[in-house]
Design an enzyme around this catalytic site. Structure first.
Site, PDB file in Angstrom:
ATOM      1  N   PRO A 269       0.870  -1.464  -0.051  1.00 28.19           N
ATOM      2  CA  PRO A 269      -0.075  -0.286   0.014  1.00 28.19           C
ATOM      3  C   PRO A 269       1.020   1.288  -0.029  1.00 28.19           C
ATOM      4  O   PRO A 269       1.732   1.431   0.861  1.00 28.19           O
ATOM      5  CB  PRO A 269      -0.812  -0.321   1.244  1.00 28.19           C
ATOM      6  CG  PRO A 269       0.107  -0.928   2.407  1.00 28.19           C
ATOM      7  CD  PRO A 269       0.964  -2.043   1.297  1.00 28.19           C
ATOM      8  N   ASP A 439       5.863   3.659   1.333  1.00 31.29           N
ATOM      9  CA  ASP A 439       5.281   2.367   1.954  1.00 31.29           C
ATOM     10  C   ASP A 439       4.389   2.784   3.117  1.00 31.29           C
ATOM     11  O   ASP A 439       4.739   3.189   4.163  1.00 31.29           O
ATOM     12  CB  ASP A 439       6.279   1.391   2.341  1.00 31.29           C
ATOM     13  CG  ASP A 439       5.386   0.111   2.827  1.00 31.29           C
ATOM     14  OD1 ASP A 439       4.387  -0.073   3.258  1.00 31.29           O
ATOM     15  OD2 ASP A 439       6.303  -1.069   3.047  1.00 31.29           O
ATOM     16  N   HIS A 440       3.234   2.608   2.959  1.00 34.80           N
ATOM     17  CA  HIS A 440       2.274   3.573   4.133  1.00 34.80           C
ATOM     18  C   HIS A 440       2.108   2.677   5.346  1.00 34.80           C
ATOM     19  O   HIS A 440       1.310   3.070   6.242  1.00 34.80           O
ATOM     20  CB  HIS A 440       0.774   3.750   3.334  1.00 34.80           C
ATOM     21  CG  HIS A 440       0.037   4.774   4.088  1.00 34.80           C
ATOM     22  ND1 HIS A 440       0.498   5.306   5.199  1.00 34.80           N
ATOM     23  CD2 HIS A 440      -0.956   5.771   3.625  1.00 34.80           C
ATOM     24  CE1 HIS A 440      -0.257   6.471   5.685  1.00 34.80           C
ATOM     25  NE2 HIS A 440      -0.858   6.834   4.651  1.00 34.80           N
ATOM     26  N   ARG A 441       2.543   1.516   5.364  1.00 36.11           N
ATOM     27  CA  ARG A 441       2.729   0.509   6.505  1.00 36.11           C
ATOM     28  C   ARG A 441       3.575   1.099   7.357  1.00 36.11           C
ATOM     29  O   ARG A 441       3.406   0.847   8.600  1.00 36.11           O
ATOM     30  CB  ARG A 441       3.091  -0.946   5.947  1.00 36.11           C
ATOM     31  CG  ARG A 441       2.053  -1.511   5.058  1.00 36.11           C
ATOM     32  CD  ARG A 441       2.423  -2.875   4.627  1.00 36.11           C
ATOM     33  NE  ARG A 441       3.832  -2.730   3.911  1.00 36.11           N
ATOM     34  CZ  ARG A 441       4.473  -3.694   3.221  1.00 36.11           C
ATOM     35  NH1 ARG A 441       3.998  -5.232   3.747  1.00 36.11           N
ATOM     36  NH2 ARG A 441       5.501  -3.522   2.749  1.00 36.11           N
ATOM     37  N   VAL A 442       4.404   1.921   6.795  1.00 35.83           N
ATOM     38  CA  VAL A 442       5.674   2.231   7.749  1.00 35.83           C
ATOM     39  C   VAL A 442       5.799   3.627   7.799  1.00 35.83           C
ATOM     40  O   VAL A 442       5.823   4.467   8.701  1.00 35.83           O
ATOM     41  CB  VAL A 442       7.169   1.559   7.427  1.00 35.83           C
ATOM     42  CG1 VAL A 442       8.165   2.060   8.246  1.00 35.83           C
ATOM     43  CG2 VAL A 442       6.880   0.147   7.321  1.00 35.83           C
TER      44      VAL A 442
END
Length: 467
Positions: A269, A439-442
């Protein structure tokens, strides 16, 4: 003994290091003498080596040796195209190249047999018979599984040379800038007999390899005087390659690797943030130190690395979806377009290296990338990626996040722009647009905004870039 000789070759992280490959080849014994006393096989398989951690198959660019040629341990045998580079590979044993199973242009899976090596001339015919029977019993696909039940056949380790200095390439034309000429053994002999300089011959074989007919054509042209300029070493003017519209073209090994990486990136994502940066001060600095060999790419990489020092989360990476890593080094990968693909040479520890050394390193990396000579650690260790299309006049674009990294920055062209000044007047400034994909997870929006603010301050006041 039999099952040990069939053990799959697993390369170390440093790849292409003779010492480690040697230890693998001799793990069946604690000494070379004992190994030789135990090995009874007279015929060995030469198999496709793994030249990088992502390589699953390799393409035969050219055979340096021909069937029947005598080989010495450590001698280059074949040029293999991996997913990122062309590399010479060499044999670990003395003997004779008895039979070639995968011809030039063919593809073979890592670990599968590509040729047979005979210990002596007496075993050559037997090896050819084994190659014929192996070919007839396998599928017509070039990537064949190596036999596990061949009684007297042992795998002959084929390894890559230990350092970049001995890695040769196969590009088109076959000779470029004084590098090794890729030609068939018969073509080399013919060129010597006909007094033709191979460096001036354009090869028509796979990947520009020079074959006998190319030498004969060059010799005939020289006699007629029609190509005197070419024979004397002047660059030949070649028409652009013809493209047959409507044709279906299979991916090259590199294009296949790029395709897999791009598809993998779709599972991450991502989001994008853009920023406008004034570059007048950076442009002035570049003009001042350009004569010392400094490149704009090195300046941008240095500025980015210094900004990442203050925002380590932008330099982080998430690989398993459950945790992320703050990378200990800031390695700036920069996208470079090469013939038939894309590669990202890496400027390692860009925050610690001075701008002059960084520029020299970048020039060396680009030369090696375009010659397909990069070593794995020179293209797969990036922690943050730059993609610059500004030299083409592109003002803004989005980049796709490479798998295993946290962010990539797309850099547009610097252009004169009418702006409003602080005192309310209209002025002119040179500005560029940058867009970061993360990276929108991080990484979150506020993280990227803070990073871009820091980057803008460094570029707009670039005194720290030349420390």
């Amino acid at each position: 003994m039999a099952h040990l000789l069939q053990t799959t070759f697993l390369p170390s992280s440093s790849f292409c290091q003779k010492a480690r490959l040697s230890s693998w080849a001799t793990h069946i014994s604690s000494s070379r003498t004992r190994t030789r006393s135990l090995v009874h096989a007279k015929i060995r398989e030469i198999f496709m080596p793994a030249l990088s951690s992502t390589m699953t198959e390799g393409k035969i660019v050219s055979w340096i040796k021909s069937e029947g040629d005598k080989l010495s341990k450590g001698e280059s045998v074949v040029v293999v195209e991996s997913d990122k580079a062309d590399m010479d590979v060499e044999t670990f044993y003395d003997g004779y190249l008895a039979a070639i199973m995968v011809e030039e242009g063919g593809v073979a899976a890592v670990g599968s047999a590509i040729a047979f090596l005979a210990e002596s001339q007496e075993e050559i015919e037997e090896a050819k018979s084994k190659a014929a029977s192996s070919s007839s019993s396998s599928s017509p696909a070039p990537a064949t599984e190596s036999s596990s039940g061949a009684g007297a056949v042992e795998k002959a380790v084929v390894v890559a040379p230990p350092s970049p200095s001995v890695v040769a390439l196969a590009v088109h034309p076959a000779s470029e800038g004084g590098k090794r000429v890729v030609a068939s053994p018969y073509a080399k002999k013919l060129a010597k007999d006909l007094k033709v300089e191979l460096g001036t011959v354009i090869g028509s074989g796979p990947n520009g390899r020079i074959v006998a007919k190319d030498v004969e054509a060059a010799a005939a042209a020289a006699e007629l005087g029609s190509t005197a300029a070419k024979v004397s070493g002047a660059p030949a003017v070649l028409p652009p390659p013809e493209i047959e519209l409507g044709s279906v073209v299979p991916f090259t090994t590199m294009q296949g690797a790029v395709s897999r990486n791009m598809v993998e990136s779709l599972s991450v994502p991502t989001f994008r943030v853009g920023y406008t940066i004034t570059t007048d001060a950076l442009d002035a600095l570049y003009k001042k130190i350009k004569s010392k060999g400094v490149t704009m790419t090195a300046l941008l990489a240095k500025a980015t690395a210094l900004a990442l020092v203050k925002h380590p989360v932008i330099n982080s990476s998430c690989r398993d979806g459950n945790s992320f890593t703050y990378n200990s080094s800031i390695n700036i990968a920069v996208a470079v377009a090469i013939d038939g693909g894309l590669i990202t040479p890496v400027l390692q520890d860009a925050d610690k290296v001075d701008i002059y050394s960084l520029s020299r390193k970048w020039k060396d990396l680009v030369d090696k990338a375009r010659a397909k000579q990069l070593q794995p650690q020179e293209y797969n260790t990036g922690t943050f990626t730059l993609s610059n299309l500004g030299m083409f006049g592109v003002d803004r674009f989005d980049a796709i996040l490479p798998p295993g990294t946290g962010a990539i920055m797309a850099v547009g062209a610097s252009q004169p722009t009418v702006v409003g000044t602080k005192d309310g007047r209209i002025g002119m400034k040179t500005q560029m647009q940058v867009n970061v994909t993360a990276d929108h997870r991080v990484i979150y929006g506020a993280d990227l905004a803070a990073f871009l603010q820091t980057l803008a301050k460094i570029i707009e006041d670039p005194k720290d870039l030349t420390f």
